[in-house]
Design a protein around this motif. Structure first.
Motif, mmCIF file in Angstrom:
data_model
loop_
_atom_site.group_PDB
_atom_site.id
_atom_site.type_symbol
_atom_site.label_atom_id
_atom_site.label_comp_id
_atom_site.label_asym_id
_atom_site.label_seq_id
_atom_site.Cartn_x
_atom_site.Cartn_y
_atom_site.Cartn_z
ATOM 1 N N LYS A 62 -2.267 -5.035 9.797
ATOM 2 C CA LYS A 62 -2.933 -3.816 9.325
ATOM 3 C C LYS A 62 -4.457 -3.960 9.385
ATOM 4 O O LYS A 62 -5.185 -3.003 9.172
ATOM 5 C CB LYS A 62 -2.509 -3.494 7.887
ATOM 6 N N TYR B 242 3.556 -5.709 9.211
ATOM 7 C CA TYR B 242 2.942 -4.444 8.832
ATOM 8 C C TYR B 242 3.637 -3.972 7.559
ATOM 9 O O TYR B 242 4.662 -3.297 7.601
ATOM 10 C CB TYR B 242 3.088 -3.396 9.949
ATOM 11 N N CYS C 13 2.793 4.242 1.218
ATOM 12 C CA CYS C 13 3.453 4.429 2.511
ATOM 13 C C CYS C 13 2.916 5.690 3.167
ATOM 14 O O CYS C 13 3.112 6.781 2.663
ATOM 15 C CB CYS C 13 4.967 4.526 2.325
ATOM 16 N N ALA D 123 5.104 4.324 9.144
ATOM 17 C CA ALA D 123 3.883 3.594 9.482
ATOM 18 C C ALA D 123 4.206 2.359 10.313
ATOM 19 O O ALA D 123 3.467 2.012 11.251
ATOM 20 C CB ALA D 123 3.132 3.209 8.211
ATOM 21 N N THR E 227 0.831 -1.191 0.000
ATOM 22 C CA THR E 227 0.000 0.000 0.000
ATOM 23 C C THR E 227 0.867 1.242 0.000
ATOM 24 O O THR E 227 2.057 1.203 0.216
ATOM 25 C CB THR E 227 -0.896 0.014 1.244
ATOM 26 N N ASP F 247 4.396 -1.785 4.926
ATOM 27 C CA ASP F 247 4.183 -0.371 4.652
ATOM 28 C C ASP F 247 5.514 0.363 4.741
ATOM 29 O O ASP F 247 6.579 -0.268 4.792
ATOM 30 C CB ASP F 247 3.179 0.211 5.657
#
Length: 690
Positions: free
Chosen positions: A230, A253, A8, A259, A6, A255
């Motif tokens: 997430k 996670y 960042c 994050a 996804t 990302d």
């Protein structure tokens, strides 16, 4: 599980104190140990239930694995909704003792317990994959299994499912069938296909807490790898870890670095007057920085950001204050090139150099199983050097990058020349008067500081099939002379002498090699290696297997595979994706592949290539199960583990019925009747000597 990367961005998570159980005893849970020098292995890859990572097969490798790895991460071990499965579609959480609820594609409950205990007995902990973002159902959209464990029944209800699950499809079905869902929407990213759990539900929390305690206290896991974190706020991971009292926890996670850092902060729980993270996280940006360097052949990229992200473990990010909670890696089951051709940012070349960089840096390195299997001897020696130099997850490092290579200085000292380890990755020659080169391979070398005053042997202890040479080095500024013994006794000044950089041939097994520095008549810095004989396993072929004309292979299907058996074959050097120019799963039985007989309870198939193409790779499958990408060997005899024997070289011997000579399996003429165990050819027939 497979996910897309996804954008960042920082996602701030507020810790909800009201979710903390009031009866949880205060205990120290800091997510990951500080100054930790251990190395972790991801002991699986995609579809590896067909390969080397079933529970029984990992147990058989325990002696070797536990010599190098402190932690071994395995897939989710309960029974899944689908079969076969990698475990990311969990159905059962608790064992029932009847080998049913823990009958995964990797093995059953008994095999799982045996493996975990085998690792534990050798000082290695097992990290379990924990999938609690979502869960499968028994027969419809909303029914979860009722599981009785420890005299108590645990069951999730339809009201434990997020109201907006599956884009509203679950609610639509529930309304039509008179079920109620939670009143709460999903607090994180959704995942279609399974029910997303509402972690605001007390029932979900109680079930998860009991599940995690069972993993630690009953099955014997030492820690958790949380999948798809997430999907729900980080505060729940903090609450669950605090309840379980787990020491090792890592979250996936996927990302940008900020994050990821926010997620780590979001897992903080109170310990006395302080708040501490209760989980580490995978350092995804470390993986991508290494990708940028290795895949592009530009090693200066190791000291550059990836799309505005410094890796969590780097000094450039918050002065390295989060490297304690950084689990570094360069490949995993989601990013690798999978058997079906999918991938998500794979490492495409310089695997050795990438692993050398990984193991020279701070953080806790996680080695990928495929890399271990392909580059085992190099990785073993890299781990030996890392541990000898005392590199840990909070060590200091400095990079000196160029386009052709990058130098890594790791250790605790401020002065680079006093750091214990220097690693050079990339192409080009390099020398340094403060260090001694102790290990080298394709596009990498490891050097130890002369102040360590130790001997070094470049081959790790272990089992070896044949004789080999080891290189010995004097890591010292005072001498270049070494002494050694091969009988396990400590070397003295009267022992055999050898210059630094010399080689010793190991041809007798077992051999205990001890090498020490000889300085002013005194011996010091002794290093020991023990080498044993690795017996080559001989696979006895069934009598109905014979040499064929043309291009062919035999395949012995596992007992749980179903007919028809399919073949997917291709050539890596041209544009032929599949030699049959068809879609997956490839060509099936009765075309080019046919059943030829039973052997040890398994069906054996003969594949004869009718196309004009010569494959370099081949996959056998039944539409559900499949082998990994296997090297094609003409005349090969395959099991789900790969090619275990070749018979193409002896084809003509079946036609020479009057030939009384003895041949080995490769068709070589022997000097008389053999005495060693194995499979031989005599008078046109296979003979097994046991």
């Amino acid at each position: 599980m497979k996910k897309l990367i996804t954008t960042c961005k920082a996602i701030m998570v507020t810790i909800v104190l009201t979710m903390m159980s009031t009866n949880v005893q205060a205990q120290e849970v800091h997510g990951w140990p500080g100054n930790y020098g251990g190395v972790m292995l991801q002991a699986f890859y995609w579809d590896s239930y067909n390969g080397a990572t079933k529970w029984k097969k990992l147990t058989a490798q325990a002696d070797e694995l536990c010599q190098f790895f402190n932690l071994i991460w395995i897939p989710q071990s309960g029974k899944s909704t689908n079969n076969p499965s990698m475990g990311y579609d969990p159905l059962y959480w608790f064992p029932d003792g009847n080998q049913v609820s823990y009958a995964s594609s990797f093995g059953n409950e008994e095999e799982l317990r045996t493996m975990i205990q085998a690792f534990k007995a050798r000082g290695t902990g097992t990290i379990g994959d924990v999938v609690i973002n979502h869960r499968g159902n028994v027969s419809n959209w909303v029914d979860f299994p009722a599981e009785t464990y420890g005299g108590k029944t645990y069951q999730l209800k339809s009201t434990d499912i997020c109201k907006d699950d599956d884009g509203g499809k679950t609610k639509q079905w529930a309304d039509q069938n008179h079920y109620s869902l939670s009143n709460n929407n999903d607090q994180g990213e959704g995942w279609d296909g399974m029910r997303d759990l509402d972690h605001q539900s007390t029932n979900v929390q109680d079930n998860v807490k009991a599940y995690l305690k069972m993993l630690l206290q009953d099955l014997g896991y030492i820690g958790f790898r949380y999948d798809m974190v997430k999907g729900y706020p980080a505060s729940y991971t903090g609450m669950y870890n605090k309840s379980a009292g787990v020491e090792y926890s890592v979250g996936e996670y996927w990302d940008g670095t900020q994050a990821i850092r926010n997620w780590i902060d979001g897992t903080k729980m109170q310990d006395g007057s302080d708040w501490w993270p209760t989980s580490a996280a995978f350092d995804f940006q470390f993986k991508y920085v290494v990708n940028n360097a290795a895949n592009n052949g530009n090693w200066s990229n190791l000291n550059k950001q990836n799309q505005g992200n410094w890796p969590l473990v780097y000094s450039n990010y918050d002065s390295g204050n989060y490297r304690r909670w950084a689990i570094t890696f360069i490949e995993n089951h989601d990013t690798e090139l999978r058997p079906d051709g999918s991938s998500n940012g794979p490492l495409t070349k310089d695997t050795l150099a990438a692993n050398a960089y990984l193991l020279a840096m701070p953080g806790t390195p996680c080695v990928f199983m495929k890399h271990w299997l392909d580059c085992k001897q190099d990785i073993k020696s890299m781990i030996d050097v890392r541990k000898a130099a005392g590199i840990h997850n909070q060590s200091v490092y400095t990079l000196a990058p160029t386009t052709n290579y990058c130098i890594v200085f790791s250790g605790e000292e401020t002065n680079l020349n006093n750091r214990k380890l220097m690693a050079v990755v990339g192409k080009g020659n390099y020398t340094n008067n403060y260090f001694v080169k102790v290990l080298e391979g394709y596009h990498y070398s490891y050097w130890l500081n002369k102040t360590m005053n130790t001997a070094w042997i470049d081959r790790s202890s272990g089992k070896y099939p044949d004789a080999f040479n080891v290189k010995v080095s004097a890591v010292s500024s005072q001498t270049t002379q070494l002494v050694y013994t091969t009988n396990g006794t400590n070397p003295t000044s009267a022992s055999t002498k050898i210059a630094s950089g010399g080689t010793i041939k190991i041809s007798n097994f077992p051999t205990t090699l001890k090498v020490g520095l000889l300085i002013n008549g005194n011996v010091s810095g002794v290093v020991t290696r023990t080498y044993e004989k690795e017996e080559k396993e001989v696979y006895v072929l069934p009598d109905f297997v014979h040499g064929q004309e043309g291009m062919y292979a035999y395949f012995e299907a596992p007992s749980n595979w179903k007919s028809p058996i399919n073949v997917w074959a291709w050539n890596e050097t041209d544009a032929t994706d599949n030699i049959y120019e068809t879609t997956w799963p490839g060509i099936a039985s009765q075309k080019d592949i046919s059943y030829v007989g039973d052997y040890n309870g398994h069906k054996v198939y003969l594949w004869k290539n009718s196309t004009q193409y010569t494959p370099t790779k081949i996959i056998f499958n039944d539409g559900a199960f499949q082998t990994s990408d296997l090297d094609f060997v003409n005349g090969g005899y395959y099991t789900d583990e790969g090619c275990v024997a070749g018979i193409a070289a002896i084809t003509t011997q079946y036609e020479q019925k009057t030939d009384n000579r003895w041949y080995n399996i490769n068709g070589q003429v022997l000097n008389g009747q053999p005495t060693q165990k194995g499979i031989y050819i005599n008078n046109g027939k296979k003979v097994v000597i046991k």
